[in-house]
Design an enzyme around this catalytic site. Structure first.
Site, PDB file in Angstrom:
ATOM      1  N   GLU A 199      73.168 -26.242  45.693  1.00 61.74           N
ATOM      2  CA  GLU A 199      73.677 -25.874  44.479  1.00 61.74           C
ATOM      3  C   GLU A 199      72.532 -25.128  43.877  1.00 61.74           C
ATOM      4  O   GLU A 199      71.325 -25.718  43.651  1.00 61.74           O
ATOM      5  CB  GLU A 199      73.997 -26.830  43.703  1.00 61.74           C
ATOM      6  CG  GLU A 199      74.804 -27.958  44.220  1.00 61.74           C
ATOM      7  CD  GLU A 199      74.365 -29.456  43.375  1.00 61.74           C
ATOM      8  OE1 GLU A 199      74.036 -29.409  42.260  1.00 61.74           O
ATOM      9  OE2 GLU A 199      74.805 -30.520  43.970  1.00 61.74           O
TER      10      GLU A 199
ATOM     11  N   TYR B 148      80.676 -21.816  38.805  1.00 54.02           N
ATOM     12  CA  TYR B 148      80.807 -22.344  37.517  1.00 54.02           C
ATOM     13  C   TYR B 148      79.602 -22.282  36.577  1.00 54.02           C
ATOM     14  O   TYR B 148      78.472 -21.851  36.968  1.00 54.02           O
ATOM     15  CB  TYR B 148      81.191 -23.871  37.438  1.00 54.02           C
ATOM     16  CG  TYR B 148      80.083 -24.622  37.985  1.00 54.02           C
ATOM     17  CD1 TYR B 148      79.514 -25.809  37.370  1.00 54.02           C
ATOM     18  CD2 TYR B 148      79.957 -24.761  39.519  1.00 54.02           C
ATOM     19  CE1 TYR B 148      78.773 -26.511  38.111  1.00 54.02           C
ATOM     20  CE2 TYR B 148      79.056 -25.601  40.131  1.00 54.02           C
ATOM     21  CZ  TYR B 148      78.176 -26.597  39.395  1.00 54.02           C
ATOM     22  OH  TYR B 148      77.327 -27.262  40.009  1.00 54.02           O
TER      23      TYR B 148
ATOM     24  N   ASP C 102      77.130 -24.070  34.259  1.00 51.55           N
ATOM     25  CA  ASP C 102      76.359 -25.270  34.248  1.00 51.55           C
ATOM     26  C   ASP C 102      75.324 -25.331  32.977  1.00 51.55           C
ATOM     27  O   ASP C 102      74.311 -24.692  33.255  1.00 51.55           O
ATOM     28  CB  ASP C 102      75.919 -25.551  35.442  1.00 51.55           C
ATOM     29  CG  ASP C 102      75.152 -27.202  35.416  1.00 51.55           C
ATOM     30  OD1 ASP C 102      75.791 -27.863  34.789  1.00 51.55           O
ATOM     31  OD2 ASP C 102      74.121 -27.498  35.972  1.00 51.55           O
TER      32      ASP C 102
ATOM     33  N   GLU D 100      75.999 -21.159  38.135  1.00 54.22           N
ATOM     34  CA  GLU D 100      75.859 -22.030  39.256  1.00 54.22           C
ATOM     35  C   GLU D 100      76.615 -21.712  40.410  1.00 54.22           C
ATOM     36  O   GLU D 100      77.935 -21.726  40.238  1.00 54.22           O
ATOM     37  CB  GLU D 100      75.795 -23.390  38.881  1.00 54.22           C
ATOM     38  CG  GLU D 100      75.331 -24.385  40.143  1.00 54.22           C
ATOM     39  CD  GLU D 100      74.962 -25.804  39.488  1.00 54.22           C
ATOM     40  OE1 GLU D 100      74.670 -26.491  40.479  1.00 54.22           O
ATOM     41  OE2 GLU D 100      74.436 -25.966  38.626  1.00 54.22           O
TER      42      GLU D 100
ATOM     43  N   SER E 151      77.653 -23.243  44.106  1.00 56.48           N
ATOM     44  CA  SER E 151      77.531 -24.342  44.732  1.00 56.48           C
ATOM     45  C   SER E 151      78.398 -24.135  46.216  1.00 56.48           C
ATOM     46  O   SER E 151      79.317 -23.890  46.422  1.00 56.48           O
ATOM     47  CB  SER E 151      78.040 -25.573  44.440  1.00 56.48           C
ATOM     48  OG  SER E 151      78.108 -26.731  45.123  1.00 56.48           O
TER      49      SER E 151
ATOM     50  N   HIS F  33      69.502 -27.486  43.960  1.00 51.81           N
ATOM     51  CA  HIS F  33      69.717 -28.818  44.372  1.00 51.81           C
ATOM     52  C   HIS F  33      70.297 -28.927  46.077  1.00 51.81           C
ATOM     53  O   HIS F  33      71.067 -28.170  46.103  1.00 51.81           O
ATOM     54  CB  HIS F  33      70.666 -29.719  43.634  1.00 51.81           C
ATOM     55  CG  HIS F  33      70.074 -29.686  42.160  1.00 51.81           C
ATOM     56  ND1 HIS F  33      70.756 -30.087  41.096  1.00 51.81           N
ATOM     57  CD2 HIS F  33      68.861 -29.388  41.671  1.00 51.81           C
ATOM     58  CE1 HIS F  33      69.950 -30.218  39.968  1.00 51.81           C
ATOM     59  NE2 HIS F  33      68.599 -29.673  40.171  1.00 51.81           N
TER      60      HIS F  33
ATOM     61  N   ARG G 189      75.488 -39.549  49.106  1.00 49.69           N
ATOM     62  CA  ARG G 189      74.976 -38.249  49.130  1.00 49.69           C
ATOM     63  C   ARG G 189      73.575 -38.253  48.455  1.00 49.69           C
ATOM     64  O   ARG G 189      73.488 -38.615  47.215  1.00 49.69           O
ATOM     65  CB  ARG G 189      75.944 -37.478  48.227  1.00 49.69           C
ATOM     66  CG  ARG G 189      75.726 -35.745  47.936  1.00 49.69           C
ATOM     67  CD  ARG G 189      76.599 -35.141  47.260  1.00 49.69           C
ATOM     68  NE  ARG G 189      76.755 -35.512  45.973  1.00 49.69           N
ATOM     69  CZ  ARG G 189      76.617 -34.890  44.950  1.00 49.69           C
ATOM     70  NH1 ARG G 189      75.815 -33.744  44.913  1.00 49.69           N
ATOM     71  NH2 ARG G 189      76.580 -35.373  43.673  1.00 49.69           N
TER      72      ARG G 189
ATOM     73  N   HIS H 160      71.084 -36.580  46.504  1.00 51.01           N
ATOM     74  CA  HIS H 160      70.829 -35.423  45.609  1.00 51.01           C
ATOM     75  C   HIS H 160      69.552 -35.035  45.561  1.00 51.01           C
ATOM     76  O   HIS H 160      68.649 -35.755  44.882  1.00 51.01           O
ATOM     77  CB  HIS H 160      71.401 -35.897  44.496  1.00 51.01           C
ATOM     78  CG  HIS H 160      71.912 -34.676  43.518  1.00 51.01           C
ATOM     79  ND1 HIS H 160      71.529 -34.898  42.269  1.00 51.01           N
ATOM     80  CD2 HIS H 160      72.335 -33.491  43.628  1.00 51.01           C
ATOM     81  CE1 HIS H 160      71.722 -33.625  41.501  1.00 51.01           C
ATOM     82  NE2 HIS H 160      72.053 -32.860  42.570  1.00 51.01           N
TER      83      HIS H 160
END
Length: 349
Positions: free
Chosen positions: A10, A84, A86, A91, A93, A148, A232, A234
C-alpha cells in the site's frame, strides 16, 4: 511447512495542488482519483475492517489505531487494486500477489495509474493549475506518509517469535531497500545523507499505531482471511521505492525470512552459526540440522575431512586443476581491514 507468502503493498503518495489559492490536499486527492475512475466506480466493503485489533491480544493505554474514513473516495480498480483517499493522500493498494516479482509489476502499475490520474485531473483544473504526486515518504517539513507491506503468515507462529526475528531484519534491510534523503526530521537533529526516508519517524519497537509513535514491528491483527489459520503481517517500516530491484529484494527477502521462521529454520541454525563465526577460515553459510523440511532438503551440511575446528570447511583441493583455480581466486582478491576487496577497489589504480 510454511504457508504461501501472498503479499501486497500500500503506497500513500505525496500530493500538491499547484497554482490554486486553496491547496487542500484532501480535495486534490479526491479530484485525482475521481478524474481517473470517472463513472466506473466499484465501492469498497468496510464490513471486515478492524484496524484497532492488536496481535498481542491487548492494546496499550493511550494507543491510537487509525480511524476508518468511509466518507472519502474509495474504489476498486479492474486489476483488483484499491485506489482511495487515506487521510490527505491518494493511496494505491496493490491486489494480492503470489510472489515478489508479481508484486513488483503490480506496484509499477500503480505508478502508471497515478501518472494517468494526473493527466486526467489536468483537464478539470483551471488555467495554470496542476496536481502533482510524489512517490516518497516525507515532505521535508516534518510530515511522513507510509508505504506498507503485507504478508500472509501462519497463525500458529507466536507473534513474539515474529517480533524476535523481524526486529533485527527491519533495522538492517534499509541498507539495500532505503530510498534515501538529505537532512534529518522529527527532532533527530542536523544530518547529511540518510539511507532511509522513514527511519526518523519511528520511536517504538513494537506497537499498534501507524501515524504517531510509529513502531518498527506493527501489531495490527486484521487478516482479511480465516483468522483461525492466518494473520496478515502489516509492515510499516519500509520506504517507497522507485527502483524495482529494491522492491523485489525488500519483499522477496522478507517473505523468505517469514517462511524460514514458520519452518523453525533460523533457530535451528544458531549453534552452528556460533561455531562458524569463531573460526576465521570459515566462509560457508551455516546449515541447519537435517529435518523433513523443504528448506533443509536443499541445505544439507557439506561433508568434511580436514579436521577443521568448526566443521564447515571443505578439504583443501588436491588436484592440479583445483590448485590452479584456487591460485587464480586468491590472486583476484585481497583482504583489507577484514573486508573483501578487489585489487582495483583497494587503491591500486
Amino acid at each position: 511447512m510454511a504457508v504461501p507468502k501472498v503479499c501486497g503493498i500500500e503506497t500513500e503518495y505525496g500530493v500538491a495542488l499547484r497554482g490554486a489559492a486553496d491547496a487542500n490536499p484532501v480535495l486534490a486527492s479526491s479530484m485525482l482519483i475521481n478524474a481517473y475512475v470517472e463513472h466506473r466506480k466499484v465501492g469498497w466493503d468496510f464490513e471486515d475492517e478492524s484496524p484497532g485489533r492488536d496481535a498481542r491480544g491487548f492494546a496499550r493505554e493511550g494507543a491510537a489505531p487509525p480511524e476508518i474514513e468511509t466518507h472519502l473516495v474509495n474504489t476498486v480498480l479492474t486489476n483488483g487494486a484499491r485506489y482511495y483517499v487515506d487521510h490527505a493522500h491518494p493511496e494505491y493498494s496493490t491486489p494480492e500477489c503470489a510472489d515478489a516479482l508479481e508484486l513488483v509489476c503490480a506496484d509499477k502499475a500503480g505508478e502508471r495509474i497515478l501518472a494517468r490520474s494526473m493527466r486526467a485531473a489536468h483537464r478539470l483544473l483551471g488555467s495554470g493549475q496542476e496536481i502533482v504526486v510524489y512517490k516518497n515518504n516525507t515532505d521535508g517539513k516534518g510530515n511522513s506518509y507510509g508505504t506498507h507491506e503485507n504478508y500472509l503468515v501462519d497463525r500458529s507462529v507466536p507473534f513474539a517469535t515474529l517480533v524476535r526475528q523481524l526486529l533485527p531484519w527491519f533495522v538492517t534491510r534499509q541498507v539495500f531497500t532505503g530510498a534515501g534523503k538529505v537532512g534529518g526530521e522529527n527532532g533527530t537533529g542536523h544530518t547529511g545523507y540518510q539511507l532511509s526516508q522513514r527511519a526518523d519517524f519511528f520511536e517504538e519497537e513494537v506497537g499498534l499505531e501507524t501515524t504517531l509513535k510509529r513502531p518498527i514491528v506493527n501489531t495490527r491483527d486484521e487478516p482479511h482471511a480465516d483468522p483461525q489459520k492466518y494473520r496478515r503481517l502489516h509492515v510499516i517500516v519500509g520506504d517507497a521505492n522507485l527502483c524495482e530491484v529494491a522492491t523485489f529484494l525488500k519483499v522477496g527477502a522478507t517473505a523468505l525470512l517469514l517462511a524460514m521462521t514458520e519452518d523453525d529454520f533460523i533457530d535451528r541454525t544458531t549453534p552452528s552459526s556460533r561455531r562458524c563465526r569463531r573460526c576465521a577460515r570459515c566462509r560457508t553459510t551455516p546449515r541447519a540440522a537435517p529435518r523433513s523440511s523443504s528448506w533443509t532438503a536443499a541445505l544439507s551440511p557439506p561433508s568434511t575431512s580436514n579436521g577443521s575446528s568448526c566443521g564447515w570447511h571443505r578439504s583443501t583441493p588436491t588436484t592440479s586443476a583445483s590448485r590452479r583455480w584456487e591460485a587464480r581466486r586468491s590472486a583476484s582478491r585481497c583482504w583489507s581491514g577484514g573486508k573483501l576487496l578487489s585489487p582495483r577497489s583497494s587503491g591500486t589504480r
